[in-house]
Each structure stands twice: as C-alpha cells, then as structure tokens.
Design a protein around this motif. Structure first.
Motif, PDB file in Angstrom:
ATOM      1  N   VAL A  71       3.149 131.114   3.417  1.00  0.00           N
ATOM      2  CA  VAL A  71       1.953 130.374   3.011  1.00  0.00           C
ATOM      3  C   VAL A  71       1.670 129.250   3.996  1.00  0.00           C
ATOM      4  CG1 VAL A  71       1.022 128.852   1.215  1.00  0.00           C
ATOM      5  CG2 VAL A  71       2.128 130.980   0.577  1.00  0.00           C
ATOM      6  N   LEU A  72       2.698 128.554   4.442  1.00  0.00           N
ATOM      7  CA  LEU A  72       2.525 127.487   5.420  1.00  0.00           C
ATOM      8  C   LEU A  72       1.978 128.027   6.734  1.00  0.00           C
ATOM      9  CD1 LEU A  72       2.928 124.487   6.125  1.00  0.00           C
ATOM     10  CD2 LEU A  72       5.232 125.075   6.859  1.00  0.00           C
ATOM     11  N   LEU A  73       2.479 129.164   7.180  1.00  0.00           N
ATOM     12  CA  LEU A  73       1.996 129.753   8.424  1.00  0.00           C
ATOM     13  C   LEU A  73       0.564 130.274   8.308  1.00  0.00           C
ATOM     14  CD1 LEU A  73       5.163 131.687   9.642  1.00  0.00           C
ATOM     15  CD2 LEU A  73       4.159 129.632  10.641  1.00  0.00           C
ATOM     16  N   VAL A  74       0.218 130.823   7.164  1.00  0.00           N
ATOM     17  CA  VAL A  74      -1.115 131.400   6.992  1.00  0.00           C
ATOM     18  C   VAL A  74      -2.171 130.309   6.827  1.00  0.00           C
ATOM     19  CG1 VAL A  74      -2.558 132.782   5.447  1.00  0.00           C
ATOM     20  CG2 VAL A  74      -0.289 133.591   6.087  1.00  0.00           C
ATOM     21  N   PHE A  75      -1.929 129.317   5.974  1.00  0.00           N
ATOM     22  CA  PHE A  75      -2.949 128.329   5.660  1.00  0.00           C
ATOM     23  C   PHE A  75      -2.846 127.053   6.486  1.00  0.00           C
ATOM     24  CE2 PHE A  75      -2.731 130.852   1.725  1.00  0.00           C
ATOM     25  CZ  PHE A  75      -4.045 131.276   1.700  1.00  0.00           C
ATOM     26  N   GLY A  76      -1.690 126.722   6.987  1.00  0.00           N
ATOM     27  CA  GLY A  76      -1.529 125.529   7.808  1.00  0.00           C
ATOM     28  C   GLY A  76      -1.241 124.289   6.983  1.00  0.00           C
ATOM     29  N   PRO A  77      -0.711 123.247   7.649  1.00  0.00           N
ATOM     30  CA  PRO A  77      -0.317 122.036   6.923  1.00  0.00           C
ATOM     31  C   PRO A  77      -1.500 121.190   6.427  1.00  0.00           C
ATOM     32  CG  PRO A  77       0.073 121.761   9.263  1.00  0.00           C
ATOM     33  CD  PRO A  77      -0.341 123.185   9.059  1.00  0.00           C
ATOM     34  N   LYS A  78      -2.662 121.323   7.049  1.00  0.00           N
ATOM     35  CA  LYS A  78      -3.817 120.534   6.593  1.00  0.00           C
ATOM     36  C   LYS A  78      -4.390 121.075   5.293  1.00  0.00           C
ATOM     37  CE  LYS A  78      -5.540 118.705  10.925  1.00  0.00           C
ATOM     38  NZ  LYS A  78      -6.712 118.617  11.798  1.00  0.00           N
ATOM     39  N   ARG A  79      -4.335 122.360   5.125  1.00  0.00           N
ATOM     40  CA  ARG A  79      -4.977 123.001   3.979  1.00  0.00           C
ATOM     41  C   ARG A  79      -4.099 122.998   2.717  1.00  0.00           C
ATOM     42  NH1 ARG A  79      -9.999 125.516   2.642  1.00  0.00           N
ATOM     43  NH2 ARG A  79      -9.458 127.126   1.190  1.00  0.00           N
ATOM     44  N   LEU A  80      -2.777 122.883   2.871  1.00  0.00           N
ATOM     45  CA  LEU A  80      -1.870 122.983   1.721  1.00  0.00           C
ATOM     46  C   LEU A  80      -2.082 121.893   0.666  1.00  0.00           C
ATOM     47  CD1 LEU A  80       1.535 124.204   3.148  1.00  0.00           C
ATOM     48  CD2 LEU A  80      -0.101 125.441   1.750  1.00  0.00           C
ATOM     49  N   PRO A  81      -2.244 120.599   1.033  1.00  0.00           N
ATOM     50  CA  PRO A  81      -2.476 119.606  -0.018  1.00  0.00           C
ATOM     51  C   PRO A  81      -3.776 119.844  -0.789  1.00  0.00           C
ATOM     52  CG  PRO A  81      -1.822 118.523   2.004  1.00  0.00           C
ATOM     53  CD  PRO A  81      -2.041 119.973   2.332  1.00  0.00           C
ATOM     54  N   GLU A  82      -4.797 120.293  -0.079  1.00  0.00           N
ATOM     55  CA  GLU A  82      -6.069 120.596  -0.740  1.00  0.00           C
ATOM     56  C   GLU A  82      -5.907 121.750  -1.726  1.00  0.00           C
ATOM     57  OE1 GLU A  82     -10.215 122.540   0.711  1.00  0.00           O
ATOM     58  OE2 GLU A  82      -9.320 121.013   2.000  1.00  0.00           O
ATOM     59  N   MET A 109      18.899 143.552  -9.778  1.00  0.00           N
ATOM     60  CA  MET A 109      17.966 143.273 -10.852  1.00  0.00           C
ATOM     61  C   MET A 109      16.560 143.232 -10.251  1.00  0.00           C
ATOM     62  SD  MET A 109      17.948 139.929 -13.255  1.00  0.00           S
ATOM     63  CE  MET A 109      18.374 140.334 -14.896  1.00  0.00           C
ATOM     64  N   PRO A 110      15.747 144.239 -10.465  1.00  0.00           N
ATOM     65  CA  PRO A 110      14.402 144.279  -9.885  1.00  0.00           C
ATOM     66  C   PRO A 110      13.485 143.230 -10.531  1.00  0.00           C
ATOM     67  CG  PRO A 110      14.778 146.190 -11.282  1.00  0.00           C
ATOM     68  CD  PRO A 110      16.066 145.438 -11.212  1.00  0.00           C
ATOM     69  N   GLY A 111      12.632 142.656  -9.708  1.00  0.00           N
ATOM     70  CA  GLY A 111      11.689 141.672 -10.218  1.00  0.00           C
ATOM     71  C   GLY A 111      12.216 140.254 -10.217  1.00  0.00           C
ATOM     72  N   PHE A 112      13.465 140.052  -9.843  1.00  0.00           N
ATOM     73  CA  PHE A 112      14.030 138.709  -9.830  1.00  0.00           C
ATOM     74  C   PHE A 112      13.669 138.019  -8.518  1.00  0.00           C
ATOM     75  CE2 PHE A 112      16.689 135.327 -11.052  1.00  0.00           C
ATOM     76  CZ  PHE A 112      17.359 134.892  -9.915  1.00  0.00           C
ATOM     77  N   ILE A 113      13.093 136.852  -8.612  1.00  0.00           N
ATOM     78  CA  ILE A 113      12.757 136.069  -7.419  1.00  0.00           C
ATOM     79  C   ILE A 113      13.731 134.906  -7.347  1.00  0.00           C
ATOM     80  CG2 ILE A 113      11.017 134.668  -6.281  1.00  0.00           C
ATOM     81  CD1 ILE A 113       8.900 136.309  -7.645  1.00  0.00           C
ATOM     82  N   GLY A 114      14.523 134.890  -6.314  1.00  0.00           N
ATOM     83  CA  GLY A 114      15.514 133.841  -6.130  1.00  0.00           C
ATOM     84  C   GLY A 114      15.031 132.779  -5.164  1.00  0.00           C
ATOM     85  N   PHE A 115      15.933 131.875  -4.838  1.00  0.00           N
ATOM     86  CA  PHE A 115      15.620 130.770  -3.940  1.00  0.00           C
ATOM     87  C   PHE A 115      15.240 131.235  -2.531  1.00  0.00           C
ATOM     88  CE2 PHE A 115      16.842 127.138  -1.235  1.00  0.00           C
ATOM     89  CZ  PHE A 115      15.946 126.201  -1.749  1.00  0.00           C
ATOM     90  N   PRO A 116      15.952 132.201  -1.948  1.00  0.00           N
ATOM     91  CA  PRO A 116      15.549 132.657  -0.604  1.00  0.00           C
ATOM     92  C   PRO A 116      14.147 133.277  -0.575  1.00  0.00           C
ATOM     93  CG  PRO A 116      17.755 133.434  -1.105  1.00  0.00           C
ATOM     94  CD  PRO A 116      17.218 132.822  -2.354  1.00  0.00           C
ATOM     95  N   GLU A 117      13.787 134.006  -1.606  1.00  0.00           N
ATOM     96  CA  GLU A 117      12.453 134.604  -1.661  1.00  0.00           C
ATOM     97  C   GLU A 117      11.372 133.543  -1.788  1.00  0.00           C
ATOM     98  OE1 GLU A 117      14.991 135.713  -3.606  1.00  0.00           O
ATOM     99  OE2 GLU A 117      15.355 137.707  -2.789  1.00  0.00           O
ATOM    100  N   ILE A 118      11.638 132.500  -2.572  1.00  0.00           N
ATOM    101  CA  ILE A 118      10.675 131.410  -2.722  1.00  0.00           C
ATOM    102  C   ILE A 118      10.503 130.670  -1.395  1.00  0.00           C
ATOM    103  CG2 ILE A 118      10.267 129.182  -3.845  1.00  0.00           C
ATOM    104  CD1 ILE A 118      11.476 130.366  -6.369  1.00  0.00           C
ATOM    105  N   LEU A 119      11.612 130.433  -0.670  1.00  0.00           N
ATOM    106  CA  LEU A 119      11.524 129.798   0.643  1.00  0.00           C
ATOM    107  C   LEU A 119      10.723 130.646   1.623  1.00  0.00           C
ATOM    108  CD1 LEU A 119      15.040 128.225   1.269  1.00  0.00           C
ATOM    109  CD2 LEU A 119      12.863 127.052   0.995  1.00  0.00           C
ATOM    110  N   LEU A 120      10.957 131.950   1.623  1.00  0.00           N
ATOM    111  CA  LEU A 120      10.218 132.843   2.495  1.00  0.00           C
ATOM    112  C   LEU A 120       8.730 132.851   2.155  1.00  0.00           C
ATOM    113  CD1 LEU A 120      10.357 134.969   4.758  1.00  0.00           C
ATOM    114  CD2 LEU A 120      10.669 136.680   2.958  1.00  0.00           C
ATOM    115  N   LEU A 121       8.421 132.870   0.889  1.00  0.00           N
ATOM    116  CA  LEU A 121       7.029 132.826   0.449  1.00  0.00           C
ATOM    117  C   LEU A 121       6.365 131.510   0.871  1.00  0.00           C
ATOM    118  CD1 LEU A 121       4.767 134.219  -1.154  1.00  0.00           C
ATOM    119  CD2 LEU A 121       5.661 133.072  -3.177  1.00  0.00           C
ATOM    120  N   GLY A 122       7.069 130.400   0.722  1.00  0.00           N
ATOM    121  CA  GLY A 122       6.530 129.102   1.142  1.00  0.00           C
ATOM    122  C   GLY A 122       6.301 129.041   2.636  1.00  0.00           C
ATOM    123  N   LEU A 123       7.186 129.608   3.411  1.00  0.00           N
ATOM    124  CA  LEU A 123       7.027 129.639   4.866  1.00  0.00           C
ATOM    125  C   LEU A 123       5.824 130.483   5.274  1.00  0.00           C
ATOM    126  CD1 LEU A 123       8.217 128.835   7.611  1.00  0.00           C
ATOM    127  CD2 LEU A 123       9.559 130.929   7.529  1.00  0.00           C
TER     128      LEU A 123
END
Length: 78
Positions: free
Chosen positions: A17-28, A1-15
């Motif tokens: 984002v965490l690597l790119v912006f860092g833990p200090k910038r995420l709450p802001e 099913m194209p376009g479906f974002i599951g749990f593994p994709e969300i985890l990968l995206l979060g990782l």
C-alpha cells in the motif's frame, strides 16, 4: 489454517500500500477511512450529528443594536 492473516502478511500488505499510494496520500486515505467508519457507526447507532447546532453566545452588551441606525428618507421635490 487457510484464511489466517498474521503479522508478516499485514506488514507485506502495508508495504505494498505504501509503494502503490505513496507517503503523501496515506494520511489522507486514513482520514477518509476514519470519517467513513465514524459515519457508518453513527448511522448504525442512531446518533444524529446533523441535529446538533453549536450556538455562539454573544453577551447582551455586545449585540448589535438596531436603534442606533439612522434612516434618512428622501424628500422628493414636488
């Protein structure tokens, strides 16, 4: 099913984002995104937060009294 974002994709995206912006910038970033979504929701729903004014109530016995001020006039020598 194209376009479906599951749990593994969300985890990968979060990782990523965490690597790119860092833990200090995420709450802001989360705060600013939340504020933006809140402003968007308020503009859509028609709520006017700008018109609300919080007034600090001061009891009458604690309000400044102007008649206690002594005004001294200058007397000029003629």
């Amino acid at each position: 099913m194209p376009g479906f974002i599951g749990f593994p994709e969300i985890l990968l995206l979060g990782l990523v984002v965490l690597l790119v912006f860092g833990p200090k910038r995420l709450p802001e970033m989360g705060r600013s995104m939340g504020k933006g979504l809140r402003e968007f929701k308020d503009s859509i729903s028609g709520d006017k937060h700008e018109e609300r004014v919080d007034v600090l109530a001061v009891p009458l016995d604690q309000q400044p009294v102007l008649h206690d001020v002594v005004v001294r006039e200058r007397h000029e020598a003629a």
